[in-house]
Design an enzyme around this catalytic site. Structure first.
Site, PDB file in Angstrom:
ATOM      1  N   TYR A  18       0.901  -1.161   0.000  1.00 43.31           N
ATOM      2  CA  TYR A  18       0.000   0.000   0.000  1.00 43.31           C
ATOM      3  C   TYR A  18       0.930   1.199   0.000  1.00 43.31           C
ATOM      4  O   TYR A  18       1.671   1.416   0.973  1.00 43.31           O
ATOM      5  CB  TYR A  18      -0.883  -0.024   1.251  1.00 43.31           C
ATOM      6  CG  TYR A  18      -1.894   1.103   1.296  1.00 43.31           C
ATOM      7  CD1 TYR A  18      -3.238   0.854   1.035  1.00 43.31           C
ATOM      8  CD2 TYR A  18      -1.497   2.411   1.580  1.00 43.31           C
ATOM      9  CE1 TYR A  18      -4.169   1.900   1.061  1.00 43.31           C
ATOM     10  CE2 TYR A  18      -2.420   3.449   1.599  1.00 43.31           C
ATOM     11  CZ  TYR A  18      -3.750   3.182   1.348  1.00 43.31           C
ATOM     12  OH  TYR A  18      -4.673   4.202   1.367  1.00 43.31           O
ATOM     13  N   TYR A  46       1.979   4.989   6.965  1.00 45.01           N
ATOM     14  CA  TYR A  46       2.679   4.188   5.953  1.00 45.01           C
ATOM     15  C   TYR A  46       4.026   3.680   6.515  1.00 45.01           C
ATOM     16  O   TYR A  46       4.321   2.489   6.452  1.00 45.01           O
ATOM     17  CB  TYR A  46       2.897   5.044   4.697  1.00 45.01           C
ATOM     18  CG  TYR A  46       3.831   4.442   3.678  1.00 45.01           C
ATOM     19  CD1 TYR A  46       3.450   3.366   2.889  1.00 45.01           C
ATOM     20  CD2 TYR A  46       5.126   4.968   3.491  1.00 45.01           C
ATOM     21  CE1 TYR A  46       4.323   2.821   1.939  1.00 45.01           C
ATOM     22  CE2 TYR A  46       5.987   4.436   2.553  1.00 45.01           C
ATOM     23  CZ  TYR A  46       5.588   3.365   1.778  1.00 45.01           C
ATOM     24  OH  TYR A  46       6.452   2.832   0.852  1.00 45.01           O
ATOM     25  N   TRP A  90      12.127   7.341  -2.786  1.00 43.51           N
ATOM     26  CA  TRP A  90      11.848   8.230  -3.921  1.00 43.51           C
ATOM     27  C   TRP A  90      11.830   7.449  -5.243  1.00 43.51           C
ATOM     28  O   TRP A  90      12.485   7.805  -6.225  1.00 43.51           O
ATOM     29  CB  TRP A  90      12.885   9.362  -3.997  1.00 43.51           C
ATOM     30  CG  TRP A  90      12.933  10.294  -2.834  1.00 43.51           C
ATOM     31  CD1 TRP A  90      12.559  10.052  -1.542  1.00 43.51           C
ATOM     32  CD2 TRP A  90      13.431  11.649  -2.847  1.00 43.51           C
ATOM     33  NE1 TRP A  90      12.782  11.164  -0.762  1.00 43.51           N
ATOM     34  CE2 TRP A  90      13.322  12.150  -1.522  1.00 43.51           C
ATOM     35  CE3 TRP A  90      13.960  12.476  -3.817  1.00 43.51           C
ATOM     36  CZ2 TRP A  90      13.715  13.441  -1.183  1.00 43.51           C
ATOM     37  CZ3 TRP A  90      14.366  13.761  -3.475  1.00 43.51           C
ATOM     38  CH2 TRP A  90      14.235  14.236  -2.180  1.00 43.51           C
TER      39      TRP A  90
HETATM   40  N1  LIG Z   1       6.919   4.471  -4.555  1.00 45.92           N
HETATM   41  C1  LIG Z   1       7.883   4.952  -3.767  1.00 45.92           C
HETATM   42  O1  LIG Z   1       8.271   6.128  -3.849  1.00 45.92           O
HETATM   43  C2  LIG Z   1       8.544   4.038  -2.771  1.00 45.92           C
HETATM   44  C3  LIG Z   1       9.533   4.588  -1.943  1.00 45.92           C
HETATM   45  C4  LIG Z   1      10.148   3.744  -1.016  1.00 45.92           C
HETATM   46  C5  LIG Z   1       9.794   2.418  -0.934  1.00 45.92           C
HETATM   47  N2  LIG Z   1       8.836   1.921  -1.742  1.00 45.92           N
HETATM   48  C6  LIG Z   1       8.484   0.508  -1.612  1.00 45.92           C
HETATM   49  O2  LIG Z   1       8.871  -0.138  -2.810  1.00 45.92           O
HETATM   50  C7  LIG Z   1       7.977  -1.224  -3.083  1.00 45.92           C
HETATM   51  C8  LIG Z   1       7.473  -1.117  -4.498  1.00 45.92           C
HETATM   52  O3  LIG Z   1       6.804   0.130  -4.626  1.00 45.92           O
HETATM   53  P1  LIG Z   1       6.046   0.554  -5.971  1.00 45.92           P
HETATM   54  O4  LIG Z   1       6.161   2.025  -6.075  1.00 45.92           O
HETATM   55  O5  LIG Z   1       6.470  -0.335  -7.083  1.00 45.92           O
HETATM   56  O6  LIG Z   1       4.537   0.214  -5.540  1.00 45.92           O
HETATM   57  P2  LIG Z   1       3.221   0.315  -6.441  1.00 45.92           P
HETATM   58  O7  LIG Z   1       3.548   0.866  -7.786  1.00 45.92           O
HETATM   59  O8  LIG Z   1       2.193   0.993  -5.603  1.00 45.92           O
HETATM   60  O9  LIG Z   1       2.840  -1.219  -6.636  1.00 45.92           O
HETATM   61  C9  LIG Z   1       2.343  -2.009  -5.599  1.00 45.92           C
HETATM   62  C10 LIG Z   1       1.524  -3.101  -6.226  1.00 45.92           C
HETATM   63  O10 LIG Z   1       1.037  -3.965  -5.185  1.00 45.92           O
HETATM   64  C11 LIG Z   1      -0.315  -4.284  -5.497  1.00 45.92           C
HETATM   65  N3  LIG Z   1      -1.053  -4.746  -4.330  1.00 45.92           N
HETATM   66  C12 LIG Z   1      -1.759  -4.010  -3.443  1.00 45.92           C
HETATM   67  N4  LIG Z   1      -2.367  -4.803  -2.554  1.00 45.92           N
HETATM   68  C13 LIG Z   1      -2.056  -6.086  -2.882  1.00 45.92           C
HETATM   69  C14 LIG Z   1      -2.407  -7.344  -2.361  1.00 45.92           C
HETATM   70  N5  LIG Z   1      -3.219  -7.472  -1.310  1.00 45.92           N
HETATM   71  N6  LIG Z   1      -1.907  -8.457  -2.955  1.00 45.92           N
HETATM   72  C15 LIG Z   1      -1.115  -8.352  -4.024  1.00 45.92           C
HETATM   73  N7  LIG Z   1      -0.738  -7.175  -4.577  1.00 45.92           N
HETATM   74  C16 LIG Z   1      -1.206  -6.050  -4.013  1.00 45.92           C
HETATM   75  C17 LIG Z   1      -0.844  -2.969  -6.056  1.00 45.92           C
HETATM   76  O11 LIG Z   1      -2.073  -3.165  -6.727  1.00 45.92           O
HETATM   77  P3  LIG Z   1      -3.126  -1.927  -6.746  1.00 45.92           P
HETATM   78  O12 LIG Z   1      -2.443  -0.824  -7.485  1.00 45.92           O
HETATM   79  O13 LIG Z   1      -4.306  -2.507  -7.460  1.00 45.92           O
HETATM   80  O14 LIG Z   1      -3.397  -1.575  -5.309  1.00 45.92           O
HETATM   81  C18 LIG Z   1       0.295  -2.579  -6.988  1.00 45.92           C
HETATM   82  O15 LIG Z   1       0.192  -3.183  -8.260  1.00 45.92           O
HETATM   83  C19 LIG Z   1       6.910  -1.160  -2.001  1.00 45.92           C
HETATM   84  O16 LIG Z   1       7.223  -2.072  -0.975  1.00 45.92           O
HETATM   85  C20 LIG Z   1       7.006   0.262  -1.471  1.00 45.92           C
HETATM   86  O17 LIG Z   1       6.584   0.336  -0.132  1.00 45.92           O
HETATM   87  C21 LIG Z   1       8.203   2.702  -2.669  1.00 45.92           C
END
Ligand SMILES: NC(=O)c1ccc[n+]([C@@H]2O[C@H](COP(=O)([O-])OP(=O)(O)OC[C@H]3O[C@@H](n4cnc5c(N)ncnc54)[C@H](OP(=O)(O)O)[C@@H]3O)[C@@H](O)[C@H]2O)c1
Length: 288
Positions: free
Chosen positions: A64, A127, A152
């Site tokens: 999330y 978060y 980021w």
């Molecule tokens: N984005 C950032 O800036 C950032 C920064 C630091 C760390 N991170 C971490 O990096 C990782 C990857 O981030 P990201 O940006 O690639 O995330 P993202 O684009 O939000 O992708 C997360 C995916 O997980 C799916 N998901 C949600 N609930 C689920 C469930 N119950 N079962 C299976 N899949 C589910 C989402 O589907 P829906 O879209 O349909 O909900 C989405 O496709 C995460 O752990 C995040 O916390 C991200």
């Protein structure tokens, strides 16, 4: 021998970049899934998926990630970032090794030097708290896992700061961007490659070096600097970008003021070379 690799949350930014790299890693057979095909809230489904497909590694990209929305959507945020990680850990323990992705938001942002894996965590947002709980639960149940904290994150896929700044830069004559929060952008394509190289490294050395690691691109900038570079690379000249303080740009979730991550451990353990953030941004803006 081929290794079966489950990607959860595979339609997100990181998951999509991992899928793009599949052809470069013929040793791995990729099993991309997302909430519609493997919902991590259902432990039984994870157990049978791992068993039926003889999964060797799980890369958990599911999360999330709506940081501000999470302040109100508390239950769902914990369900995905904490409870689903517990489900995954319990389903995979003793069968598949887990690489889990976490965040710089586990820190409070008061540090003045790059943060090490051993530095004290103190998340300031729902978060961040939910992600820290996920980390701790994973390590309790499956201490042989790898956790990679990143920050980021942006990609050619999904919504992110880079795409938003390009869109707003084309639409608006001026923009206010926060200039007193410091960190490092991370191109998800670089992180995806690092994750696959880490698994390969373990296969070659017959060891999976469990623990917590930090990974971002190299360098330091503010969101304001980041925006200026995005506009420069995208050829946007008509939008004036104004630096503003965090106090002038109120948001629901508190962000760390400084969250530069120290990457010494991941680089030395897995012999990784990490690109400078500007170079990676250039690669991505060419794709867009
Ligand atoms: N984005 C950032 O800036 C950032 C920064 C630091 C760390 N991170 C971490 O990096 C990782 C990857 O981030 P990201 O940006 O690639 O995330 P993202 O684009 O939000 O992708 C997360 C995916 O997980 C799916 N998901 C949600 N609930 C689920 C469930 N119950 N079962 C299976 N899949 C589910 C989402 O589907 P829906 O879209 O349909 O909900 C989405 O496709 C995460 O752990 C995040 O916390 C991200």
């Amino acid at each position: 021998m081929n290794k079966n690799l489950l990607i959860t949350g595979a339609n997100g930014q990181l998951g999509s970049e991992l899928q793009q790299l599949a052809a470069h890693y013929p040793l791995f057979r990729f099993f991309p899934t997302d909430v519609d095909t493997l919902n991590l809230c259902n432990k039984r489904d994870i157990e049978s998926f791992i068993q039926q497909n003889k999964i060797d590694y799980v890369i958990n990209c599911a999360a999330y990630t709506a940081v501000d929305k999470a302040e109100e959507d508390v239950e769902l945020c914990y369900k995905i970032n904490r409870d689903a990680v517990r489900n995954l850990a319990e389903a995979a323990v003793g069968k598949a090794k887990i690489i889990h992705v976490s965040t710089d938001y586990v820190f409070d942002g008061t540090s003045q030097s790059p943060l090490k894996e051993t530095d004290k965590t103190n998340p300031q947002s729902i978060y961040g708290k939910s992600k820290l709980d996920g980390e701790q639960i994973l390590m309790e149940i499956s201490p042989e896992s790898i956790i990679i904290r990143t920050a980021w994150l942006y990609a050619a896929f999904g919504n992110n700061f880079v795409k938003t700044m390009i869109r707003l830069g084309k639409e608006k004559e001026s923009l206010n961007v926060v200039s007193d929060q410091w960190g490092t952008p991370t191109y998800a394509g670089d992180l995806a490659k690092a994750i696959l190289d880490i698994i390969m490294f373990g296969e070659k050395t017959l060891g999976f070096a469990s623990g917590i690691y930090h990974y971002t691109n190299e360098g330091i900038c503010s969101w304001y600097d980041f925006c200026l570079k995005i506009h420069e690379l995208a050829g946007i000249k008509t939008c004036k970008v104004h630096p503003v303080s965090s106090a002038e740009y109120p948001v629901k979730a508190k962000r760390p003021m400084y969250s530069v991550l120290d990457k010494t451990k991941i680089k030395s353990t897995f012999q990784l070379e990490i690109p400078q953030w500007e170079k990676s941004l250039e690669k991505m803006t060419v794709i867009l």
